[in-house]
Design a protein around this motif. Structure first.
Motif, mmCIF file in Angstrom:
data_model
loop_
_atom_site.group_PDB
_atom_site.id
_atom_site.type_symbol
_atom_site.label_atom_id
_atom_site.label_comp_id
_atom_site.label_asym_id
_atom_site.label_seq_id
_atom_site.Cartn_x
_atom_site.Cartn_y
_atom_site.Cartn_z
ATOM 1 N N PHE A 106 34.710 45.184 35.998
ATOM 2 C CA PHE A 106 35.793 44.170 36.337
ATOM 3 C C PHE A 106 36.976 44.261 35.649
ATOM 4 O O PHE A 106 37.998 44.356 36.274
ATOM 5 C CB PHE A 106 35.036 43.014 35.844
ATOM 6 C CG PHE A 106 35.896 41.531 36.115
ATOM 7 C CD1 PHE A 106 35.692 40.914 37.308
ATOM 8 C CD2 PHE A 106 36.761 41.103 35.250
ATOM 9 C CE1 PHE A 106 36.647 39.882 37.665
ATOM 10 C CE2 PHE A 106 37.807 40.039 35.417
ATOM 11 C CZ PHE A 106 37.567 39.406 36.686
ATOM 12 N N HIS A 107 37.097 44.745 34.330
ATOM 13 C CA HIS A 107 38.261 45.102 33.676
ATOM 14 C C HIS A 107 38.942 45.948 34.277
ATOM 15 O O HIS A 107 40.255 46.045 34.757
ATOM 16 C CB HIS A 107 38.106 45.263 32.287
ATOM 17 C CG HIS A 107 39.218 46.009 31.432
ATOM 18 N ND1 HIS A 107 40.156 45.063 31.229
ATOM 19 C CD2 HIS A 107 39.454 47.431 31.172
ATOM 20 C CE1 HIS A 107 40.954 46.030 30.574
ATOM 21 N NE2 HIS A 107 40.658 47.276 30.620
ATOM 22 N N ALA A 108 38.446 47.234 34.753
ATOM 23 C CA ALA A 108 39.134 48.438 35.316
ATOM 24 C C ALA A 108 39.641 47.999 36.955
ATOM 25 O O ALA A 108 40.557 48.373 37.337
ATOM 26 C CB ALA A 108 38.074 49.448 35.753
ATOM 27 N N ALA A 109 38.920 47.093 37.366
ATOM 28 C CA ALA A 109 39.373 46.787 38.933
ATOM 29 C C ALA A 109 40.450 45.716 38.922
ATOM 30 O O ALA A 109 41.027 45.512 40.001
ATOM 31 C CB ALA A 109 38.149 46.173 39.827
ATOM 32 N N HIS A 110 40.680 45.046 37.857
ATOM 33 C CA HIS A 110 41.688 43.893 37.807
ATOM 34 C C HIS A 110 42.671 43.862 36.893
ATOM 35 O O HIS A 110 43.387 42.889 36.681
ATOM 36 C CB HIS A 110 40.971 42.586 37.927
ATOM 37 C CG HIS A 110 39.674 42.420 38.916
ATOM 38 N ND1 HIS A 110 40.106 42.332 40.232
ATOM 39 C CD2 HIS A 110 38.354 42.458 38.893
ATOM 40 C CE1 HIS A 110 38.879 42.169 40.912
ATOM 41 N NE2 HIS A 110 37.897 42.437 40.261
ATOM 42 N N ALA A 112 45.194 45.788 36.466
ATOM 43 C CA ALA A 112 46.425 45.847 37.349
ATOM 44 C C ALA A 112 46.843 44.508 37.665
ATOM 45 O O ALA A 112 48.053 44.203 37.940
ATOM 46 C CB ALA A 112 46.415 46.835 38.432
ATOM 47 N N GLN A 113 46.228 43.501 37.979
ATOM 48 C CA GLN A 113 46.564 42.386 38.646
ATOM 49 C C GLN A 113 46.853 41.321 37.305
ATOM 50 O O GLN A 113 46.883 40.125 37.391
ATOM 51 C CB GLN A 113 45.409 41.524 39.407
ATOM 52 C CG GLN A 113 45.301 42.291 40.719
ATOM 53 C CD GLN A 113 44.610 43.591 40.738
ATOM 54 O OE1 GLN A 113 43.422 43.510 40.135
ATOM 55 N NE2 GLN A 113 44.820 44.525 41.259
ATOM 56 N N GLY A 114 46.697 41.888 36.112
ATOM 57 C CA GLY A 114 46.994 40.894 34.885
ATOM 58 C C GLY A 114 45.836 40.404 34.047
ATOM 59 O O GLY A 114 45.944 39.879 33.151
ATOM 60 N N TRP A 115 44.418 40.841 34.784
ATOM 61 C CA TRP A 115 43.271 40.209 33.860
ATOM 62 C C TRP A 115 43.129 41.241 32.829
ATOM 63 O O TRP A 115 43.370 42.330 32.825
ATOM 64 C CB TRP A 115 42.422 40.523 35.067
ATOM 65 C CG TRP A 115 42.053 39.244 36.126
ATOM 66 C CD1 TRP A 115 42.817 39.328 37.193
ATOM 67 C CD2 TRP A 115 41.468 38.162 35.981
ATOM 68 N NE1 TRP A 115 42.576 37.993 37.630
ATOM 69 C CE2 TRP A 115 41.869 37.341 37.164
ATOM 70 C CE3 TRP A 115 40.574 37.643 34.799
ATOM 71 C CZ2 TRP A 115 41.208 36.002 37.200
ATOM 72 C CZ3 TRP A 115 40.077 36.432 35.070
ATOM 73 C CH2 TRP A 115 40.230 35.465 36.388
ATOM 74 N N GLN A 116 42.686 40.411 31.868
ATOM 75 C CA GLN A 116 42.308 40.814 30.504
ATOM 76 C C GLN A 116 40.791 40.534 30.456
ATOM 77 O O GLN A 116 40.368 39.468 30.613
ATOM 78 C CB GLN A 116 43.078 40.301 29.420
ATOM 79 C CG GLN A 116 44.530 40.361 29.615
ATOM 80 C CD GLN A 116 45.334 39.515 28.240
ATOM 81 O OE1 GLN A 116 45.745 40.016 27.678
ATOM 82 N NE2 GLN A 116 45.361 38.316 28.572
ATOM 83 N N VAL A 117 39.860 41.578 29.711
ATOM 84 C CA VAL A 117 38.648 41.386 29.016
ATOM 85 C C VAL A 117 38.809 41.664 27.592
ATOM 86 O O VAL A 117 39.282 42.601 27.429
ATOM 87 C CB VAL A 117 37.848 42.145 29.920
ATOM 88 C CG1 VAL A 117 36.225 41.912 29.530
ATOM 89 C CG2 VAL A 117 37.637 41.727 31.486
#
Length: 194
Positions: A106-110, A112-117
């Motif tokens: 999930f982190h790798a996929a998102h 770039a859209q500003g998501w953090q894990v």
């Protein structure tokens, strides 16, 4: 005296309940039973549902800094301003270990859209380091130490069960939380929530 009054008087004198008396008793018992069931259901929901975060616990989280497995401080305030998926886990927790690759994907996929894990391991430093050597994760990790379980409880998990995940909006407020393993469906729904 009519037949019903006569029947009720005879029932009262003999101690035997007649149809009218039985009907009232059944209605009363049914009402008491429904009230008890509703009270029990409400109590169970209150006891086992995640609690609303306490404003003090939320402020404490954002002002905290925890040590990374590499020994560097990691300030929680650095994660504010973008969506944050916070995951509490431990190496000894099978559902935690099972969901970590899913969170990593999930982190790798998102990202770039500003998501953090962010992972907060409720565990020993040596165990976490050893685990991360065998299973590298692309998102940051930290160890909250003794404050970890208090933080878990303060953010809405009174039983302290793991895994426990919290989704923060960019504003820093909690949007979602889940006690137990996050599924791919959960992650899709959480992503759509922001």
């Amino acid at each position: 005296m009519n037949a019903q009054e006569h029947s009720e008087a005879r029932d009262a004198a003999t101690g035997v309940a007649g149809p009218a008396s039985r009907q009232r008793r059944h209605g009363l018992l049914l009402g008491v039973g429904l009230a008890a069931a509703a009270t029990g259901a409400g109590l169970a929901w209150w006891r086992f549902s995640p609690r609303n975060e306490d404003a003090q616990a939320l402020a404490q989280f954002w002002s905290s800094s925890f040590e990374s497995p590499q020994g560097e401080p990691l300030a929680m305030a650095a994660f504010r301003g973008r969506p944050l998926l916070l995951n509490f886990w431990a190496t000894w927790c099978p559902p935690c270990v099972q969901e970590l690759p899913r969170l990593n994907a999930f982190h790798a996929a998102h990202q770039a859209q500003g998501w953090q894990v962010l992972g907060l391991a409720i565990d020993q430093l040596a165990s976490v380091r050893s685990f991360l050597q065998r299973t590298p994760l692309g998102f940051p990790q930290a160890l909250p130490g003794a404050a970890g379980l208090a933080l878990v409880r303060g953010l809405g998990n009174p039983g302290g069960g793991l895994p426990f995940s919290v989704l923060f909006a960019p504003s820093g407020q909690i949007v979602e939380r889940k006690i137990g393993e996050l599924s791919s469906v959960d992650l899709q729904q959480w992503r759509a929530a922001l």
